[in-house]
Design an enzyme around this catalytic site. Structure first.
Site, short mmCIF file in Angstrom:
data_model
loop_
_atom_site.label_atom_id
_atom_site.label_comp_id
_atom_site.label_asym_id
_atom_site.label_seq_id
_atom_site.Cartn_x
_atom_site.Cartn_y
_atom_site.Cartn_z
N CYS A 225 0.72 -1.22 0.15
CA CYS A 225 -0.17 -0.04 0.01
C CYS A 225 1.05 1.33 -0.03
O CYS A 225 0.52 2.14 0.72
CB CYS A 225 -0.90 0.04 1.28
SG CYS A 225 -2.23 -1.32 1.32
N ASN A 226 1.84 1.26 -0.65
CA ASN A 226 2.88 2.51 -0.77
C ASN A 226 3.42 2.29 -2.14
O ASN A 226 4.80 2.10 -2.39
CB ASN A 226 3.89 2.43 0.31
CG ASN A 226 4.87 3.65 0.36
OD1 ASN A 226 4.74 4.34 -0.71
ND2 ASN A 226 5.28 3.63 1.58
#
Length: 870
Positions: free
Chosen positions: A417-418
């Site tokens: 999630c980055n």
């Protein structure tokens, strides 16, 4: 590599100055782990950045509290409600105390998590939109930020506020002050950055907070007043945060990152200087001092926390936090000691990992880091990397994850999630992201390589209960799988014999449709289970005119693999698996249904929570032997030490059946429970509560479908409880070649029958060439036409001996070494029946007519000149 660098003595010697391992426990955390985390026995958990694990004493203290007290709704005024309200306020104080601040400076607003806190900031910040007389606001964020931070721009865009991403190196260059006349502008801007990158563990300077607020650092050269959002979710799980010194305006956190329990609870710590400026439109229960239902009148509560906590807070979970703080302090002595402990482990692991080399000097891993892991003030206990082969090519993270699972090592893979950090470290362009999406890759899937380039990486992270043994186990895993003797082995190659040459007679031969070799002798006991119609037409061979007509029906332009004079390809074995992940039922001929082989994977075993159980979690499922009796219309289930038990084949979806929803590999299916009798039988044999459920026939076509391109007159194919496709096909020639490769690595030779069973195929064919099945686009067997929908990527289930339930990690590792850098073996098939007078029966000995792929890249095993380590 010598064993000495992996010793505890080497670990202690390499420890950075000031970093103490353990919390004064002379036994190396052994007693603490045994007492507080007995469920970790045999497991190496290295995803603490994903979630901490709760200790036994936290759960006990919390449940004892609930048993001894009555906690009512805090919005009421009775005694139990007052107790709840007072306890919640005490927890707020405890949170502020943990972060070295007081209620005079900060307010704690409870949320469902860090993401909800970030959304709240975006919705309530006093933005000034574009198009007004005043200078407009900006939302600026570091590109190395969690998705939930970047997602705030969706809200700011709807408010006509511009969002500006800024790279980490760019903020370091933003040190020039604004002109004095522009410093008096009061337009509010918001800058967000993580205290610690959840991707790499890099700790960004907390000094940025004051520098940005004072104007010493300017994210953008624009008039106005900057406020700072410090995303502390990753940081506070293993490091102390002093808000008395580093006074950010907003600090969102999630408590499960610290304690492991409760989940679904977070908080937003708001600096009281900014709190009065926050704007809120919606008001929920408990937030209003007064309002009118018939007129537009609302007056909020004075307390900032009560104003923003819509509805009843999760008060029991909040009460659990008190015990979380108490237990954490008791076990570790505080966050500073956790910081030292976790960094000592990360530093050691990084040092060993970064020095691992192949015989040719090439590195075993590529580590994605902005630091050299020498200082816990700039680096957290996170290591992000990809495994390389000796030629420097990346091994896909899905393969590494599968291998780690074999060793009971829990890691995290993907982009975490980055996306910003993933792009920066893996050199993935914006165009690459879009191309990968078009290629079918989405966040969170297992597509790890596109055009040979990685789409993500592997992350390990340490927590307060992590031990030296965890680091040692992980390093031993990398060494064993990358630097073993197999490092010099040559990967499997396709057989280069002419197609007219048969498979050697001393292995397997299926030249006659009715005669099977002794090695793969199929018993005749199943023949009685097939209908009389099936018996009369079950075994037959296509005449040449019939074969030509089938070829024409399959494809007018494709070139068949088998030509006149070539050795025919035939079916060698047929298996169905009535109960998903249980033993195979072998037959010589079998009817075909609209979802595959009739009754194949119509049932599955679920745990007490209704979740599908597979051999990954319960290897003994392979010892459950179901067989189908078509005459008596029953399924008989046998297991050693148990009396046989039967289940009717007739669908039981009457009033007495309980219809429920289950999930199979993310597909939602309608099922019904098969009753207490079989549930008790399975629970007794497996030694754990479980039940047998069956897919409901009246909703099969709606509940579990697969969109399959290329099948004429059908866009959705109905599936049973399979993972991917109706059928799985493997080739005897491919098995034979793989057997030779595996046997060279194992102490004892592997029987071909055992190897076939491990791959759990429905159709086993005898083809002249190994791995030629990977070149097929379609096949026809009699009147049945099948489309190849892709290769089968293997998981750890092939490591389980289907006769004993015992695991052998070497099998998957050998397959990986044999196939290059992938674990593909076998192909998935979907069936669309042809318009034909033939009955839909699959029979051993039937001829298989394949059609080659056209204008398609074929993934072949690596060439004989390449080496692949195992």
């Amino acid at each position: 590599m010598a064993a000495e660098p992996l010793s505890f003595r080497a670990f202690r010697a390499a420890r950075p100055a000031g970093c103490e391992y353990g919390y004064g426990h002379g036994d190396g955390l052994g007693a603490l782990r045994d007492r507080e985390f007995p469920r970790l026995r045999g497991i190496t958990y290295l995803d603490h950045a994903g979630s901490a694990l709760f200790p036994e004493s936290l759960l006990k203290a919390f449940t004892d509290d609930l048993r001894n007290n009555v906690y009512g709704n805090p919005h009421s005024q009775n005694i139990s409600s007052k107790l709840t309200y007072d306890t919640i306020e005490h927890v707020r104080y405890r949170i502020l105390q943990h972060f070295q601040t007081t209620a005079e400076d900060y307010t704690v607003i409870f949320t469902s998590g860090c993401t909800a806190a970030l959304k709240m900031i975006a919705e309530s910040f006093p933005w000034i939109p574009e198009g007004t007389k005043q200078p407009s606001s900006r939302f600026c964020y570091l590109t190395d930020s969690h998705t939930s931070v970047v997602g705030m721009r969706g809200i700011t865009a709807s408010m006509n506020v511009l969002s500006v991403p800024i790279k980490p190196k760019e903020i370091l260059l933003a040190k020039s002050r604004l002109p004095a006349e522009e410093q008096n502008c009061t337009t509010p801007h918001l800058f967000s950055y993580p205290a610690q990158s959840n991707f790499s563990g890099t700790k960004y300077p907390l000094s940025w907070i004051q520098d940005i607020k004072s104007g010493k650092l300017c994210p953008l050269k624009i008039p106005g007043k900057w406020f700072v959002l410090l995303d502390a979710a990753s940081y506070v799980s293993s490091s102390p945060l002093d808000l008395g010194v580093h006074q950010a305006d907003f600090i969102p956190i999630s408590f499960y990152k610290i304690f492991g329990f409760p989940t679904g609870l977070g908080a937003l710590l708001v600096n009281n200087r900014i709190a009065p400026l926050l704007r809120k439109t919606y008001f929920g229960g408990g937030t209003a001092a007064a309002y009118l239902a018939g007129e537009d009148f609302y007056f909020p509560r004075k307390s900032i926390a009560e104003r923003f906590e819509d509805g009843t807070v999760s008060f029991l979970d909040i009460i659990a936090l008190k015990h979380g703080f108490d237990v954490l302090e008791k076990l570790t002595g505080g966050m500073e000691k956790i910081k030292q402990h976790t960094f000592a482990l990360a530093h050691y692991t990084y040092t060993v990992l970064s020095n691992l080399k192949y015989a040719n000097g090439a590195p075993v891993v590529r580590i994605y880091s902005d630091t050299d892991f020498s200082n816990p003030d700039v680096q957290g206990p996170i290591i992000n990397f990809n495994v390389l082969d000796e030629n420097g090519e990346v091994l896909g993270f899905s393969q590494v994850d599968s291998m780690a699972s074999l060793h009971n090592i829990h890691v995290r893979t993907g982009c975490f999630c980055n996306t910003g950090a993933c792009q920066m470290h893996l050199d993935i362009s914006n165009e690459d992201i879009q191309r990968n999406l078009q290629a079918g890759h989405v966040c969170g899937d297992n597509i790890d390589l596109v055009d040979g380039r990685p789409t993500g990486s592997v992350r390990i992270s340490f927590g307060y209960m992590s031990s030296f043994e965890d680091a040692q186990t992980f390093l031993n895993f990398i060494i064993a799988t990358r630097l073993s003797k197999s490092d010099t082995e040559i990967p499997l190659q396709p057989v280069t014999k002419p197609m007219t040459e048969s498979v050697p007679n001393d292995h397997l031969s299926f030249n006659n449709a009715d005669k099977l070799s002794p090695v793969l002798q199929i018993p005749d006991r199943e023949l009685g289970n097939v209908s009389s119609e099936a018996k009369t037409i079950g075994k037959w061979q296509l005449s040449e005119p019939e074969a030509e007509s089938i070829r024409a029906a399959v494809s007018e332009t494709a070139v068949p693999t088998c030509r006149k004079g070539d050795k025919p390809i035939t079916i060698a074995k047929i298996y169905l698996y009535p109960i998903k992940s249980c033993s195979a039922f072998e037959v010589t001929e079998w009817p075909v249904g609209n979802q595959g082989l009739l009754y194949d994977r119509n049932w599955m075993v679920v745990n007490q929570n209704g979740v599908c159980m597979t051999q990954k979690q319960e290897p003994r499922l392979c010892l459950v032997n179901p067989s189908i009796d078509l005459k008596q219309k029953i399924m008989v289930i046998r297991a050693e030490g148990m009396d046989p038990i039967s289940v009717p084949l007739e669908d039981n979806t009457g009033k007495e059946a309980v219809i429920c929803e289950s999930k199979v590999c993310s597909h939602r299916v309608k099922t019904y429970d098969c009753g207490e009798r079989i549930a008790g039988w399975l629970s007794t044999f497996l030694g754990r509560p479980c039940r047998l459920i069956r897919q409901s026939s009246d909703v099969k076509s709606k509940s579990h479908q697969k969109n399959t391109k290329g099948l004429s007159s059908a866009t959705n194919i109905s599936l049973s409880l399979v993972n991917e496709a109706q059928y799985l096909l493997i080739n005897v020639a491919s098995i034979l070649q793989l057997k030779e490769h595996i046997s060279a690595r194992l102490k004892e030779p592997l029987e071909i029958e055992e190897l076939i069973q491990r791959f759990r195929a429905n159709i086993v064919v005898s083809a002249p060439e190994s791995f030629e099945e990977e070149e097929w686009a379609e096949i026809s067997i009699g009147a049945l036409q099948f489309q190849v929908v892709g290769p089968c990527s293997r998981c750890q289930i092939i490591c389980i001996d289907q006769q004993s339930g015992e695991r052998n990690k070497e099998i998957l590792q050998s397959l990986s070494a044999a196939r290059g850098r992938k674990t593909n073996f076998g192909i998935y098939l979907m069936n669309q029946p042809l318009l034909s007078s033939f009955s839909d029966i699959l029979s051993v000995g039937s001829q298989v007519l394949p059609v080659l792929k056209e204008n398609t890249e074929i993934q072949r095993p690596t060439s004989s000149e390449e080496k692949c380590s195992g």
